[in-house]
Design a protein around this motif. Structure first.
Motif, PDB file in Angstrom:
ATOM      1  N   TYR A 252       0.831  -1.206   0.000  1.00  0.00           N
ATOM      2  CA  TYR A 252       0.000   0.000   0.000  1.00  0.00           C
ATOM      3  C   TYR A 252       0.866   1.256   0.000  1.00  0.00           C
ATOM      4  CZ  TYR A 252      -3.415   3.431   1.608  1.00  0.00           C
ATOM      5  OH  TYR A 252      -4.202   4.546   1.717  1.00  0.00           O
TER       6      TYR A 252
ATOM      7  N   LYS B 126      -7.824  -9.978 -10.414  1.00  0.00           N
ATOM      8  CA  LYS B 126      -8.064  -8.679  -9.769  1.00  0.00           C
ATOM      9  C   LYS B 126      -6.741  -7.975  -9.461  1.00  0.00           C
ATOM     10  CE  LYS B 126     -10.423  -6.682  -5.775  1.00  0.00           C
ATOM     11  NZ  LYS B 126     -11.231  -6.950  -4.580  1.00  0.00           N
ATOM     12  N   ALA B 127      -5.777  -8.740  -8.933  1.00  0.00           N
ATOM     13  CA  ALA B 127      -4.463  -8.153  -8.627  1.00  0.00           C
ATOM     14  C   ALA B 127      -3.780  -7.693  -9.909  1.00  0.00           C
ATOM     15  CB  ALA B 127      -3.589  -9.156  -7.879  1.00  0.00           C
TER      16      ALA B 127
ATOM     17  N   LYS C  25      -5.124  -4.454 -11.081  1.00  0.00           N
ATOM     18  CA  LYS C  25      -4.602  -3.339 -10.279  1.00  0.00           C
ATOM     19  C   LYS C  25      -3.176  -3.000 -10.710  1.00  0.00           C
ATOM     20  CE  LYS C  25      -3.688  -1.619  -5.714  1.00  0.00           C
ATOM     21  NZ  LYS C  25      -4.044  -1.644  -4.325  1.00  0.00           N
ATOM     22  N   TYR C  26      -2.346  -4.015 -10.911  1.00  0.00           N
ATOM     23  CA  TYR C  26      -0.964  -3.763 -11.317  1.00  0.00           C
ATOM     24  C   TYR C  26      -0.919  -3.068 -12.682  1.00  0.00           C
ATOM     25  CZ  TYR C  26       0.055  -7.116  -7.578  1.00  0.00           C
ATOM     26  OH  TYR C  26       0.125  -7.772  -6.379  1.00  0.00           O
TER      27      TYR C  26
ATOM     28  N   ARG D  98      -3.255  -1.083 -13.874  1.00  0.00           N
ATOM     29  CA  ARG D  98      -3.676   0.307 -13.638  1.00  0.00           C
ATOM     30  C   ARG D  98      -2.525   1.140 -13.095  1.00  0.00           C
ATOM     31  NH1 ARG D  98      -8.178  -2.147 -11.394  1.00  0.00           N
ATOM     32  NH2 ARG D  98      -7.511  -1.641  -9.282  1.00  0.00           N
TER      33      ARG D  98
END
Length: 145
Positions: free
Chosen positions: A64, A85-86, A89-90, A92
């Motif tokens: 975080y 999902k991870a 995020k990576y 993005r």
């Protein structure tokens, strides 16, 4: 820059990072975090469930904070098998995804020689999930074992 380093257990993910990261960079490696939280005499790859629970929470807190700093320093994150999902995020976060894989035979030999044999299950699952996407893998060994 955020580097997300994936690969089966004992593939050389930590070695890949050690060959590239500088003292100024942030390295988030569950094995290193677990080792830092272990008491004296603990095995190098400690899989104690209580310790892993604490180590995972420390890893998420580090992720975080480090993601906020990726434009100031390089951040290296080991994530053996990121979920969809991870990965989203990576992506993005404009991460560079690196797959380190010297090959199934080498990985299984390393696990037998150095790791908890439970890691063979993890490696088998990794290879099952990555059968179709071998083109971006790092086929060479990361170091002489």
């Amino acid at each position: 820059m955020l580097y997300v380093v994936t690969g089966p257990p004992a593939s050389g993910k930590s070695s890949w990072i050690q060959a590239r990261a500088t003292a100024r960079d942030i390295v988030i490696d569950l094995d290193l975090i677990t080792r830092a939280l272990s008491g004296p005499g603990a095995p190098q790859w400690n899989q104690d469930p209580n310790l892993l629970r604490v180590a995972h929470k420390a890893r998420y807190a580090a992720m975080y904070e480090a993601f906020e700093l990726r434009d100031k320093v390089d951040v290296y994150l080991i994530h053996t098998m990121p979920s969809g999902k991870a990965m989203a995020k990576y992506k993005r976060l404009d991460a560079r995804i690196v797959a380190v894989d010297p090959g199934r035979d080498i990985v299984m030999q390393r696990i037998e020689a150095m790791r908890d044999l439970e890691m063979k299950r993890v490696a088998t699952r990794w290879y099952r999930q990555h059968r179709a996407s071998r083109s971006d893998a790092m086929p060479q060994s990361s170091r002489a074992w």
